[in-house]
Design a protein around this motif. Structure first.
Motif, short mmCIF file in Angstrom:
data_model
loop_
_atom_site.label_atom_id
_atom_site.label_comp_id
_atom_site.label_asym_id
_atom_site.label_seq_id
_atom_site.Cartn_x
_atom_site.Cartn_y
_atom_site.Cartn_z
N CYS A 90 0.84 -1.19 0.00
CA CYS A 90 0.00 0.00 0.00
C CYS A 90 0.89 1.25 0.00
CB CYS A 90 -0.92 0.00 1.22
SG CYS A 90 -0.08 0.31 2.79
N GLY A 91 0.28 2.39 -0.17
CA GLY A 91 1.03 3.64 -0.21
C GLY A 91 1.79 3.92 1.07
N SER A 92 1.19 3.64 2.23
CA SER A 92 1.89 3.86 3.50
C SER A 92 3.13 2.99 3.61
CB SER A 92 0.95 3.59 4.68
OG SER A 92 -0.10 4.52 4.72
N CYS A 93 3.03 1.75 3.17
CA CYS A 93 4.19 0.85 3.22
C CYS A 93 5.27 1.30 2.24
CB CYS A 93 3.77 -0.58 2.92
SG CYS A 93 2.89 -1.33 4.31
N ARG A 94 4.86 1.73 1.06
CA ARG A 94 5.84 2.22 0.09
C ARG A 94 6.60 3.42 0.67
NH1 ARG A 94 3.33 1.39 -5.92
NH2 ARG A 94 2.19 -0.49 -5.43
N GLN A 95 5.86 4.32 1.32
CA GLN A 95 6.48 5.50 1.90
C GLN A 95 7.45 5.10 3.03
OE1 GLN A 95 6.05 8.76 0.81
NE2 GLN A 95 7.72 9.23 2.21
N ALA A 96 7.04 4.18 3.89
CA ALA A 96 7.91 3.73 4.99
C ALA A 96 9.16 3.03 4.45
CB ALA A 96 7.14 2.80 5.92
N MET A 97 8.99 2.19 3.46
CA MET A 97 10.14 1.49 2.88
C MET A 97 11.07 2.48 2.20
SD MET A 97 8.56 -2.17 1.51
CE MET A 97 7.70 -1.43 0.16
N LEU A 98 10.50 3.49 1.55
CA LEU A 98 11.32 4.50 0.89
C LEU A 98 12.19 5.25 1.90
CD1 LEU A 98 11.95 6.01 -1.81
CD2 LEU A 98 10.19 7.65 -1.10
N GLU A 99 11.63 5.52 3.07
CA GLU A 99 12.40 6.21 4.12
C GLU A 99 13.66 5.42 4.47
OE1 GLU A 99 12.85 9.43 6.94
OE2 GLU A 99 11.42 9.20 5.29
N TYR A 100 13.51 4.10 4.59
CA TYR A 100 14.68 3.27 4.91
C TYR A 100 15.67 3.21 3.75
CZ TYR A 100 13.01 1.99 9.46
OH TYR A 100 12.62 2.04 10.78
N GLU A 101 15.16 3.25 2.54
CA GLU A 101 16.03 3.30 1.38
C GLU A 101 16.86 4.58 1.41
OE1 GLU A 101 14.92 1.27 -2.56
OE2 GLU A 101 14.57 3.39 -2.97
N HIS A 102 16.24 5.68 1.81
CA HIS A 102 16.96 6.95 1.90
C HIS A 102 17.94 6.94 3.07
CE1 HIS A 102 14.57 9.73 -0.88
NE2 HIS A 102 14.14 8.51 -1.10
N ILE A 103 17.52 6.39 4.22
CA ILE A 103 18.40 6.32 5.40
C ILE A 103 19.69 5.59 5.06
CG2 ILE A 103 18.69 5.26 7.68
CD1 ILE A 103 15.65 5.79 8.10
N GLN A 104 19.56 4.47 4.39
CA GLN A 104 20.74 3.65 4.11
C GLN A 104 21.48 4.07 2.85
OE1 GLN A 104 18.93 -0.28 4.00
NE2 GLN A 104 19.03 -0.32 1.77
N GLU A 105 20.92 5.06 2.14
CA GLU A 105 21.54 5.57 0.92
C GLU A 105 21.87 4.45 -0.07
OE1 GLU A 105 24.85 7.89 2.37
OE2 GLU A 105 23.54 9.56 2.88
N GLY A 106 20.92 3.54 -0.21
CA GLY A 106 21.08 2.43 -1.14
C GLY A 106 19.74 1.77 -1.42
N ASN A 107 19.63 1.17 -2.57
CA ASN A 107 18.38 0.54 -3.00
C ASN A 107 18.00 -0.66 -2.16
OD1 ASN A 107 18.33 2.40 -5.05
ND2 ASN A 107 18.88 0.97 -6.66
N ILE A 108 16.71 -0.85 -2.02
CA ILE A 108 16.12 -2.05 -1.46
C ILE A 108 15.35 -2.71 -2.59
CG2 ILE A 108 14.50 -3.03 0.20
CD1 ILE A 108 15.05 -0.53 1.98
N GLU A 109 15.80 -3.87 -3.02
CA GLU A 109 15.11 -4.61 -4.08
C GLU A 109 13.76 -5.09 -3.54
OE1 GLU A 109 17.05 -7.54 -7.18
OE2 GLU A 109 16.60 -8.62 -5.31
N VAL A 110 12.72 -5.06 -4.39
CA VAL A 110 11.38 -5.44 -3.98
C VAL A 110 10.91 -6.62 -4.83
CG1 VAL A 110 9.00 -4.67 -3.67
CG2 VAL A 110 10.89 -3.05 -3.34
N LEU A 111 10.56 -7.73 -4.18
CA LEU A 111 10.05 -8.91 -4.85
C LEU A 111 8.57 -9.06 -4.51
CD1 LEU A 111 13.15 -9.50 -3.83
CD2 LEU A 111 12.68 -11.72 -4.81
N LEU A 112 7.73 -9.10 -5.53
CA LEU A 112 6.29 -9.22 -5.34
C LEU A 112 5.79 -10.46 -6.05
CD1 LEU A 112 5.23 -5.52 -6.04
CD2 LEU A 112 5.79 -6.57 -3.83
N GLU A 113 5.14 -11.33 -5.29
CA GLU A 113 4.51 -12.48 -5.92
C GLU A 113 3.44 -11.95 -6.85
OE1 GLU A 113 3.88 -17.00 -5.16
OE2 GLU A 113 3.99 -15.77 -3.38
N SER A 114 3.36 -12.50 -8.05
CA SER A 114 2.37 -12.04 -9.02
C SER A 114 1.69 -13.25 -9.64
CB SER A 114 3.03 -11.19 -10.11
OG SER A 114 3.78 -11.99 -10.98
N ASP A 115 0.65 -13.01 -10.41
CA ASP A 115 -0.08 -14.11 -11.05
C ASP A 115 0.82 -14.89 -12.01
OD1 ASP A 115 -2.44 -13.54 -9.71
OD2 ASP A 115 -3.09 -12.12 -11.24
#
Length: 160
Positions: A113-138
């Protein structure tokens, strides 16, 4: 006449989780296991998240609902906040997310959800590096190179 602006993102689709690079398959499996910890008596939608830290440690989270909505917490934030509080300074390399309905074995395509994306983005900024995202899909597993790729119009400390 307004100018049209297009925002887009790119992901890799792995049609078989066995083809995932690095620790991808293990993270998807851990996210599936994390669904067992969900408390979802209202939505009957169990979400699990698993993230891997730079030292190889895996942290999981599951959604937790509450009759006093919106007092619950999503799986992604549950995991990322735990990592932030208990593994301060360790970088998050990747996070996997999946879900299923209560009483069903089939895992579903799900996106944070948008809140989770925003929270995860904050950690990406804190660590100054990408966080890869894996999403199960159909069709398999979508792998995005970063949280920022899921949130093209970002709100961060520079926005304040």
């Amino acid at each position: 006449m307004p100018e049209k602006i297009v925002f887009s993102t790119t992901a890799n689709l792995y049609k078989n989780e066995n083809l995932l690079p690095n620790n991808g398959k293990m993270l998807i499996e851990k996210a599936r296991e994390a669904c067992q910890g969900a408390y979802s008596p209202y939505s009957n939608f169990c979400v699990g998240a698993a993230l891997i830290l730079e030292d190889g440690e895996v942290v999981t989270g599951a959604n937790q609902e509450n009759a006093a909505y919106p007092s619950g917490l999503c799986a992604e934030r549950s995991a990322i906040y735990w990592a932030g509080a208990n593994h301060k300074g360790k970088k998050i390399k990747a996070i996997a997310v999946t879900a299923h309905r209560t009483g069903e074995d089939k895992f579903l395509a799900v996106s944070p959800c948008g809140s989770c994306r925003q929270a995860m983005l904050e950690y990406e900024h804190i660590q100054e590096g990408n966080i890869e995202v894996l999403l199960e899909s159909d069709g398999g597993v979508l792998v995005f190179p970063s949280v920022a790729s899921l949130l093209p119009l970002q709100f961060d400390k520079k926005s304040l």
